[in-house]
Design a protein around this motif. Structure first.
Motif, PDB file in Angstrom:
ATOM      1  N   UNK A  82      36.750  36.629  30.068  1.00 52.34           N
ATOM      2  CA  UNK A  82      37.915  37.499  29.869  1.00 52.34           C
ATOM      3  C   UNK A  82      37.464  38.952  29.744  1.00 52.34           C
ATOM      4  N   UNK A  83      36.418  39.187  28.987  1.00 52.50           N
ATOM      5  CA  UNK A  83      35.900  40.549  28.852  1.00 52.50           C
ATOM      6  C   UNK A  83      35.481  41.087  30.223  1.00 52.50           C
ATOM      7  N   UNK A  84      34.818  40.258  31.003  1.00 58.88           N
ATOM      8  CA  UNK A  84      34.385  40.678  32.347  1.00 58.88           C
ATOM      9  C   UNK A  84      35.595  41.014  33.221  1.00 58.88           C
ATOM     10  N   UNK A  85      36.637  40.203  33.151  1.00 58.95           N
ATOM     11  CA  UNK A  85      37.857  40.465  33.933  1.00 58.95           C
ATOM     12  C   UNK A  85      38.439  41.825  33.551  1.00 58.95           C
ATOM     13  N   UNK A  86      38.547  42.090  32.260  1.00 57.63           N
ATOM     14  CA  UNK A  86      39.105  43.364  31.796  1.00 57.63           C
ATOM     15  C   UNK A  86      38.190  44.523  32.191  1.00 57.63           C
ATOM     16  N   UNK A  87      36.896  44.320  32.017  1.00 59.31           N
ATOM     17  CA  UNK A  87      35.913  45.371  32.301  1.00 59.31           C
ATOM     18  C   UNK A  87      35.901  45.768  33.773  1.00 59.31           C
ATOM     19  N   UNK A  88      36.101  44.825  34.656  1.00 58.18           N
ATOM     20  CA  UNK A  88      35.984  45.096  36.091  1.00 58.18           C
ATOM     21  C   UNK A  88      37.324  45.382  36.769  1.00 58.18           C
ATOM     22  N   UNK A  89      38.408  45.290  36.030  1.00 58.51           N
ATOM     23  CA  UNK A  89      39.723  45.474  36.643  1.00 58.51           C
ATOM     24  C   UNK A  89      40.103  46.941  36.743  1.00 58.51           C
ATOM     25  N   UNK A 117      48.231  39.216  29.481  1.00 53.79           N
ATOM     26  CA  UNK A 117      47.620  37.901  29.297  1.00 53.79           C
ATOM     27  C   UNK A 117      47.893  37.016  30.513  1.00 53.79           C
ATOM     28  N   UNK A 118      49.072  37.141  31.090  1.00 53.40           N
ATOM     29  CA  UNK A 118      49.413  36.358  32.283  1.00 53.40           C
ATOM     30  C   UNK A 118      48.522  36.687  33.460  1.00 53.40           C
ATOM     31  N   UNK A 119      48.256  37.984  33.675  1.00 53.37           N
ATOM     32  CA  UNK A 119      47.340  38.385  34.756  1.00 53.37           C
ATOM     33  C   UNK A 119      45.951  37.791  34.515  1.00 53.37           C
ATOM     34  N   UNK A 120      45.490  37.938  33.280  1.00 53.05           N
ATOM     35  CA  UNK A 120      44.151  37.456  32.928  1.00 53.05           C
ATOM     36  C   UNK A 120      44.078  35.946  33.108  1.00 53.05           C
ATOM     37  N   UNK A 121      45.118  35.254  32.696  1.00 52.56           N
ATOM     38  CA  UNK A 121      45.184  33.793  32.841  1.00 52.56           C
ATOM     39  C   UNK A 121      45.032  33.388  34.310  1.00 52.56           C
ATOM     40  N   UNK A 122      45.777  34.046  35.186  1.00 52.67           N
ATOM     41  CA  UNK A 122      45.699  33.708  36.616  1.00 52.67           C
ATOM     42  C   UNK A 122      44.305  33.971  37.186  1.00 52.67           C
ATOM     43  N   UNK A 123      43.694  35.071  36.787  1.00 51.28           N
ATOM     44  CA  UNK A 123      42.343  35.380  37.263  1.00 51.28           C
ATOM     45  C   UNK A 123      41.310  34.413  36.686  1.00 51.28           C
ATOM     46  N   UNK A 124      41.454  34.059  35.426  1.00 54.72           N
ATOM     47  CA  UNK A 124      40.508  33.158  34.779  1.00 54.72           C
ATOM     48  C   UNK A 124      40.589  31.748  35.358  1.00 54.72           C
ATOM     49  N   UNK A 134      46.904  28.732  28.861  1.00 53.67           N
ATOM     50  CA  UNK A 134      47.295  30.074  28.436  1.00 53.67           C
ATOM     51  C   UNK A 134      46.971  30.335  26.963  1.00 53.67           C
ATOM     52  N   UNK A 135      47.093  29.324  26.123  1.00 61.46           N
ATOM     53  CA  UNK A 135      46.775  29.497  24.695  1.00 61.46           C
ATOM     54  C   UNK A 135      45.320  29.908  24.505  1.00 61.46           C
TER      55      UNK A 135
END
Length: 82
Positions: A8-15, A21-28, A37-38
């Motif tokens: 999750x940190x990597x997703x946020x860092x590179x975005x 949370x929904x965007x992150x969920x789909x990417x993860x 999702x929880x």
């Protein structure tokens, strides 16, 4: 840090987007198809409580997550809807 926290940190860092949370969920899910999702919310809260990410709340919109170094003060509600 757990594997989900790291991912999750990597997703946020590179975005280059403002992520909910929904965007992150789909990417993860691309890397961890069985994630729920929880798990995303729980790990976002851990990262936020530890100060590794920032949580932005704007009226009438979902929360957004970004790095503490990202400058969000010049954004309006319209900018976050993109």
């Amino acid at each position: 840090m757990t594997k989900y926290e790291k991912a999750i940190y990597h997703i946020i860092h590179t975005s280059s987007m403002h992520l909910t949370a929904g965007h992150i969920f789909e990417l993860l899910k691309k890397e961890y198809p069985k994630v729920v999702l929880a798990t995303v919310y729980n790990n976002l809260n851990k990262l936020w409580e530890s100060g590794l990410i920032r949580k932005i709340t704007l009226e009438g919109m979902p929360e957004f997550y970004l790095l503490p170094s990202d400058d969000w003060r010049n954004y309006t509600n319209e900018a976050f809807k993109k």
